[in-house]
Design an enzyme around this catalytic site. Structure first.
Site, PDB file in Angstrom:
ATOM      1  N   PRO A  33     -10.315  30.808 -28.048  1.00 32.37           N
ATOM      2  CA  PRO A  33     -11.150  30.325 -27.375  1.00 32.37           C
ATOM      3  C   PRO A  33     -11.070  30.731 -25.249  1.00 32.37           C
ATOM      4  O   PRO A  33      -9.678  30.220 -25.503  1.00 32.37           O
ATOM      5  CB  PRO A  33     -11.042  28.741 -27.780  1.00 32.37           C
ATOM      6  CG  PRO A  33      -9.604  29.010 -28.656  1.00 32.37           C
ATOM      7  CD  PRO A  33      -9.682  30.115 -28.664  1.00 32.37           C
ATOM      8  N   MET A  34     -11.877  30.616 -25.389  1.00 36.84           N
ATOM      9  CA  MET A  34     -11.559  30.243 -23.634  1.00 36.84           C
ATOM     10  C   MET A  34     -12.838  29.922 -22.727  1.00 36.84           C
ATOM     11  O   MET A  34     -13.766  30.200 -22.959  1.00 36.84           O
ATOM     12  CB  MET A  34     -11.404  31.755 -22.990  1.00 36.84           C
ATOM     13  CG  MET A  34      -9.816  32.519 -23.340  1.00 36.84           C
ATOM     14  SD  MET A  34      -9.936  34.477 -23.146  1.00 36.84           S
ATOM     15  CE  MET A  34     -10.899  35.346 -23.597  1.00 36.84           C
ATOM     16  N   CYS A  50      -4.377  22.400 -24.935  1.00 33.62           N
ATOM     17  CA  CYS A  50      -4.510  22.978 -23.284  1.00 33.62           C
ATOM     18  C   CYS A  50      -3.777  21.956 -22.750  1.00 33.62           C
ATOM     19  O   CYS A  50      -3.171  21.014 -22.169  1.00 33.62           O
ATOM     20  CB  CYS A  50      -5.727  21.589 -22.880  1.00 33.62           C
ATOM     21  SG  CYS A  50      -6.220  21.381 -21.438  1.00 33.62           S
ATOM     22  N   ARG A  70      -6.601  36.797 -23.515  1.00 34.54           N
ATOM     23  CA  ARG A  70      -7.260  37.973 -21.682  1.00 34.54           C
ATOM     24  C   ARG A  70      -7.225  39.487 -22.014  1.00 34.54           C
ATOM     25  O   ARG A  70      -8.301  39.701 -21.892  1.00 34.54           O
ATOM     26  CB  ARG A  70      -5.664  38.087 -20.857  1.00 34.54           C
ATOM     27  CG  ARG A  70      -6.093  36.437 -20.547  1.00 34.54           C
ATOM     28  CD  ARG A  70      -4.507  35.654 -20.033  1.00 34.54           C
ATOM     29  NE  ARG A  70      -3.146  35.383 -20.935  1.00 34.54           N
ATOM     30  CZ  ARG A  70      -2.454  35.288 -20.665  1.00 34.54           C
ATOM     31  NH1 ARG A  70      -2.044  35.228 -19.030  1.00 34.54           N
ATOM     32  NH2 ARG A  70      -1.393  35.433 -21.597  1.00 34.54           N
TER      33      ARG A  70
HETATM   34  C1  FMN Z   1      -8.857  31.955 -18.691  1.00 34.44           C
HETATM   35  C2  FMN Z   1      -8.671  31.227 -19.862  1.00 34.44           C
HETATM   36  C3  FMN Z   1      -9.443  29.606 -20.429  1.00 34.44           C
HETATM   37  C4  FMN Z   1      -8.700  29.285 -21.925  1.00 34.44           C
HETATM   38  N1  FMN Z   1     -10.016  28.555 -22.330  1.00 34.44           N
HETATM   39  C5  FMN Z   1      -9.373  27.744 -23.777  1.00 34.44           C
HETATM   40  C6  FMN Z   1     -10.041  26.748 -24.523  1.00 34.44           C
HETATM   41  O1  FMN Z   1     -10.623  26.091 -23.958  1.00 34.44           O
HETATM   42  N2  FMN Z   1      -9.259  26.454 -25.184  1.00 34.44           N
HETATM   43  C7  FMN Z   1      -7.791  26.544 -25.893  1.00 34.44           C
HETATM   44  O2  FMN Z   1      -7.598  26.325 -26.508  1.00 34.44           O
HETATM   45  N3  FMN Z   1      -7.108  27.819 -25.235  1.00 34.44           N
HETATM   46  C8  FMN Z   1      -8.467  28.070 -24.174  1.00 34.44           C
HETATM   47  N4  FMN Z   1      -7.529  29.603 -22.892  1.00 34.44           N
HETATM   48  C9  FMN Z   1      -6.004  30.048 -23.971  1.00 34.44           C
HETATM   49  C10 FMN Z   1      -6.826  30.955 -24.992  1.00 34.44           C
HETATM   50  O3  FMN Z   1      -6.972  30.976 -25.987  1.00 34.44           O
HETATM   51  C11 FMN Z   1      -5.177  31.930 -24.939  1.00 34.44           C
HETATM   52  O4  FMN Z   1      -4.164  30.231 -26.353  1.00 34.44           O
HETATM   53  C12 FMN Z   1      -3.976  32.414 -23.772  1.00 34.44           C
HETATM   54  O5  FMN Z   1      -4.555  32.633 -23.455  1.00 34.44           O
HETATM   55  C13 FMN Z   1      -2.976  32.905 -24.597  1.00 34.44           C
HETATM   56  O6  FMN Z   1      -3.303  34.383 -25.343  1.00 34.44           O
HETATM   57  P1  FMN Z   1      -3.806  35.872 -25.158  1.00 34.44           P
HETATM   58  O7  FMN Z   1      -2.190  35.842 -23.929  1.00 34.44           O
HETATM   59  O8  FMN Z   1      -3.947  36.594 -25.591  1.00 34.44           O
HETATM   60  O9  FMN Z   1      -4.625  35.416 -23.007  1.00 34.44           O
HETATM   61  C14 FMN Z   1      -7.861  29.792 -22.090  1.00 34.44           C
HETATM   62  C15 FMN Z   1      -7.520  30.677 -21.588  1.00 34.44           C
HETATM   63  C16 FMN Z   1      -7.493  31.487 -20.883  1.00 34.44           C
HETATM   64  C17 FMN Z   1      -6.822  32.630 -19.626  1.00 34.44           C
END
Ligand code: FMN
Length: 363
Positions: free
Chosen positions: A39-40, A123, A248
């Site tokens: 989720p992002m 979060c 990401r």
């Molecule tokens: C721009 C952005 C928005 C995010 N929004 C959420 C969200 O709404 N809910 C959530 O559980 N995690 C959110 N995350 C965290 C990601 O789901 C993930 O846990 C984190 O980016 C690490 O994974 P990655 O290294 O593959 O990006 C967000 C991360 C980013 C960078």
């Protein structure tokens, strides 16, 4: 809305790699592969989720949605709950601190047809944490059993949670939370391998995630820093976690879910033309989703800039793109860029993955 079909060449490439995926079941929930879209916020709206599912994500989760916004009937919040009929394996993520309000909003959210409802317990953002939501929920584990129980009672679809490893390095409590979740009938736990205090600094603690994956009584989805198809494939081959979640990584390589199944994930498989085709597909979805031309322009520009990161000539292209005031111009400049691009090999991209990228978010 049925989009214009991909060219036969691109569709064939996609299908070949999709055929290599194996479906999995996490608790009671079926997914098309063990690689899920994280989720992002402000990114995982339905146009993006749909595109990522088409490009191989085994399942997706919405951005975090406020339980209070839902309960107050806020129009914009309710719109965030929308699920497209062609989305297959989608969960809706809710955030909030109050069990009663969360349970009420979950009832509303499930009417939109998700496969599961997820609680945001990761979060790190002050505005959310100071009210007791997001990763603040990791702090007082005594409150969790009745919280989960109330959510379960109001739901017909399965309940899942997304956590961090703990609040800080001295209070790593993911294993304890997983046990509580198991007792209360939660289906799986996704874990971002950082503490709340870490925010997005340092590295995700994969040693810990693997240890948890080996011993957990619930299916674990490991998450954090899987930025390339190469690292994702390596992790997929050896991990003790039942599934992996990518955030990401897919912003810089929209084909990451598929390329993780290449025999050699460093190979150039998708061409510049393929990039342009998927951008047009996203544009089609976005036209349907965004009511204002300005939103369309901002979203398109944002996504294109992420997708081209590291390609030759990108600095000038980015400059031109930000100067463009009209959507038509953005699309024209972008098409020209992709038509002139000769390399699209992700591994040849000039990206330093050690450098922080989008080092902030809601989980
Ligand atoms: C721009 C952005 C928005 C995010 N929004 C959420 C969200 O709404 N809910 C959530 O559980 N995690 C959110 N995350 C965290 C990601 O789901 C993930 O846990 C984190 O980016 C690490 O994974 P990655 O290294 O593959 O990006 C967000 C991360 C980013 C960078």
């Amino acid at each position: 809305m049925n989009p214009k079909p991909f060219s036969p060449t691109l569709q064939k490439k996609i299908d070949l790699l999709k055929a290599k995926r194996s479906p999995i079941k996490l608790g009671a929930i079926d997914f098309d592969s063990p690689l899920l879209l994280a989720p992002m916020s402000a990114i995982c709206n339905y146009p993006f989720r749909l595109l990522m599912e088409e490009l191989g994500a085994g399942g997706t989760v919405s951005e975090l949605i406020s339980c209070h916004g839902i309960n107050y009937g806020n129009k914009r919040t309710r719109e965030m709950l929308y699920i497209h009929p062609r989305e297959k394996n989608i969960g809706i993520q809710l955030f909030g601190e109050d069990p009663q309000a969360m349970a009420e909003s979950a009832k509303v959210a499930q009417e939109y047809g998700p496969k599961f409802i997820d609680i945001n317990m990761g979060c790190p953002v002050r505005k959310v944490v100071s009210k007791g939501g997001g990763s603040a929920l990791l702090k007082d584990t005594k409150k969790l059993a009745p919280f989960f129980a109330l959510m379960k009672k109001s739901l017909e679809v399965p309940l899942t949670i997304k956590i961090r490893t703990g609040w800080d390095v001295d209070s790593i409590n993911a294993p304890e939370i997983i046990h509580i979740a198991k007792e209360e009938g939660v289906e799986f736990v996704a874990i971002h391998g950082r503490t709340r205090t870490q925010q997005y600094k340092g590295e995700a603690n994969w040693d810990l995630l693997e240890m948890i994956g080996r011993t957990s009584p619930l299916p674990i989805i490991g998450n954090g820093d899987l930025h390339t198809a190469y690292t994702t494939q390596l992790r997929m081959k050896t991990t003790a976690c039942q599934a992996l979640m990518l955030g990401r990584g897919c912003l810089r390589n929209p084909f990451i879910f598929l390329e993780s199944y290449l025999e050699d994930p460093k190979e150039a498989y998708f061409s510049p033309d393929d990039y342009w085709e998927i951008i047009l597909r996203y544009f089609e979805y976005l036209e349907d989703y965004a009511t204002q031309e300005r939103t369309l322009l901002v979203q398109m520009r944002k996504l294109i800039v992420w997708f081209v990161a590291g390609f030759p000539g990108v600095a000038k292209f980015r400059g031109d793109l930000f100067k463009a005031k009209e959507l038509e111009e953005v699309m024209k400049i972008s098409e020209e860029f992709f038509k002139e691009l000769t390399i699209s090999n992700q591994f040849a991209k000039n990206i330093d993955h050690e450098k922080p990228f989008m080092a902030g978010g809601h989980g």
